[in-house]
Write a protein that holds these residues in place. Sequence first.
Motif, PDB file in Angstrom:
ATOM      1  N   LEU A  36     -15.899  -8.820 -18.494  1.00 30.72           N
ATOM      2  CA  LEU A  36     -15.024  -9.681 -17.700  1.00 30.72           C
ATOM      3  C   LEU A  36     -15.816 -10.349 -16.574  1.00 30.72           C
ATOM      4  CD1 LEU A  36     -12.038  -7.176 -17.514  1.00 30.72           C
ATOM      5  CD2 LEU A  36     -12.201  -9.199 -18.983  1.00 30.72           C
ATOM      6  N   ARG A  68     -10.091 -14.720 -18.509  1.00 27.22           N
ATOM      7  CA  ARG A  68     -10.330 -13.303 -18.795  1.00 27.22           C
ATOM      8  C   ARG A  68      -9.025 -12.545 -18.975  1.00 27.22           C
ATOM      9  NH1 ARG A  68     -12.178 -11.766 -13.394  1.00 27.22           N
ATOM     10  NH2 ARG A  68     -10.838 -13.530 -12.878  1.00 27.22           N
ATOM     11  N   THR A 106     -12.713  -4.796 -11.352  1.00 26.21           N
ATOM     12  CA  THR A 106     -12.817  -5.997 -12.182  1.00 26.21           C
ATOM     13  C   THR A 106     -11.534  -6.242 -12.958  1.00 26.21           C
ATOM     14  OG1 THR A 106     -15.178  -5.544 -12.450  1.00 26.21           O
ATOM     15  CG2 THR A 106     -14.209  -7.147 -13.947  1.00 26.21           C
ATOM     16  N   THR A 165      -8.386  -9.683 -13.214  1.00 25.07           N
ATOM     17  CA  THR A 165      -8.281 -10.533 -14.403  1.00 25.07           C
ATOM     18  C   THR A 165      -6.968 -11.284 -14.424  1.00 25.07           C
ATOM     19  OG1 THR A 165      -7.356  -8.714 -15.691  1.00 25.07           O
ATOM     20  CG2 THR A 165      -9.725  -9.067 -15.866  1.00 25.07           C
ATOM     21  N   ASP A 166      -6.898 -12.262 -15.327  1.00 29.18           N
ATOM     22  CA  ASP A 166      -5.674 -13.048 -15.473  1.00 29.18           C
ATOM     23  C   ASP A 166      -4.547 -12.224 -16.102  1.00 29.18           C
ATOM     24  OD1 ASP A 166      -6.859 -15.662 -14.649  1.00 29.18           O
ATOM     25  OD2 ASP A 166      -8.087 -15.345 -16.421  1.00 29.18           O
TER      26      ASP A 166
END
Length: 456
Positions: free
Chosen positions: A123, A133, A209, A213-214
Amino acid sequence: MGKPHVIVVPYPAQGHVIPMLELSQWLVKHGIKVTFVNTEFNHERVVKSLSDLDNVRQVVNMVSIPDGLEPWEDRNDLGKLSEAIFRVMPGELESLIIEKNINGKEGDKIVCVIADGSMGWALEVAAKIGVRRAAFWPAAATSLALTFDIPKLVSDGIIDSNGRILKNQMIQLSPTIPPMNSTNFVWACVFDQATRKIIFDMLIRTSITVKSTDWIICNSSDDLEPGTFTLFPDILPVGPLLASNRLGKSVGYFWPEDSACLAWLDQQPINSVIYVAFGSFTIFDQTQFEELAQGLELTNRPFLWVVRQDITANMDEAYPKDYKDRVHKRGLMVSWAPQQQVLSHPSIACFISHCGWNSTVEGIGNGVPFICWPYFADQFANQTYICDEWKIGLGLSKDECGIIRRGEIKDKLEHLLSDKSYKERVLNLQVKTMDGVRGGCSHKNFNNFIEWIKDN
């Protein structure tokens, strides 16, 4: 306009590759082009295990990149594997995406990277290149929630900043999430301190992370873990993504399946066979292996037992004397089995399982009750769900030497199979979870995810 093209990156372990290949085939079915990026080592194993009838390579573009280890090195050394992955795979994945996006054919551009939640570095690569992502968590949402809560565990004095357990106690992430023992935290179940530290640090980095993300999608459902999805609304259930739900067959195994066991099952009475399988990681010492073998013999019931060649140190001498001769009329031992097909067979009565999440949802998806025998990682939390929350199985007790004895195995099997309420509850749970995939919450979340990918 061509189909949107995504890259899917699994963690290099059996229990991650199978659900991510399942996700990939669902994406293809919904008009998405998929490039599936395995490690070279696992790519070779998966391709070798595919039968002539498997068409996954016709619908999913399966490619590979190095994992940083030599072919002969031990991939079960999770610390060594993790360090090698971080050192080598990010650069390899970046080169692959850039090659596709600069030199690829028209319509071949990568629009999204969907990475296993344990492969947060992928990612990071996507963010660096400017590609959208999504994280896919192939296990129970509760195990991801635990990693999200690591800072609180440190501040509460349950663990220190290196992941060491300071208090051996039961904890709850919230009143609606089942309690878990601190000594069974995912990283705490790894076998030496150095590896525990590597895995713990990886989980911290990955959780940061993944949160950014989306999308975070999970191979679970609201009906299985309602408390977790309420507490962490950004984790969206889209599962269980079972092959049977798309009228397909599971692929992604690291070993060739012994499909002859299905013909053997055809010869057994309905609801009579004990299915025994412990996934790809579990190992036994000689004493425990013999106790399991003799426990199955004592039941006087038919059983199908998956015995990997590496499940114990010396397979040539692992079985008790004359064991195979004594049980050959009702016991079948195979090196690997087509598990979803086995569990859907009408002759299966129950499942002695390590409680990996794939096995857990496959058992529920086929209405099969459990005897729980967890080995490490999230399997202990899954056992809590099976035994205490859903009440669709029983755990096993060890003696003072840490061994599960033959009598205990026989007694728990007799209890499970004589009490019809376990079967009734798992059949009810089967209906609810399958309804979620076919038209409920998981179905809606998955369709929204597809629309997001196509809206690029």
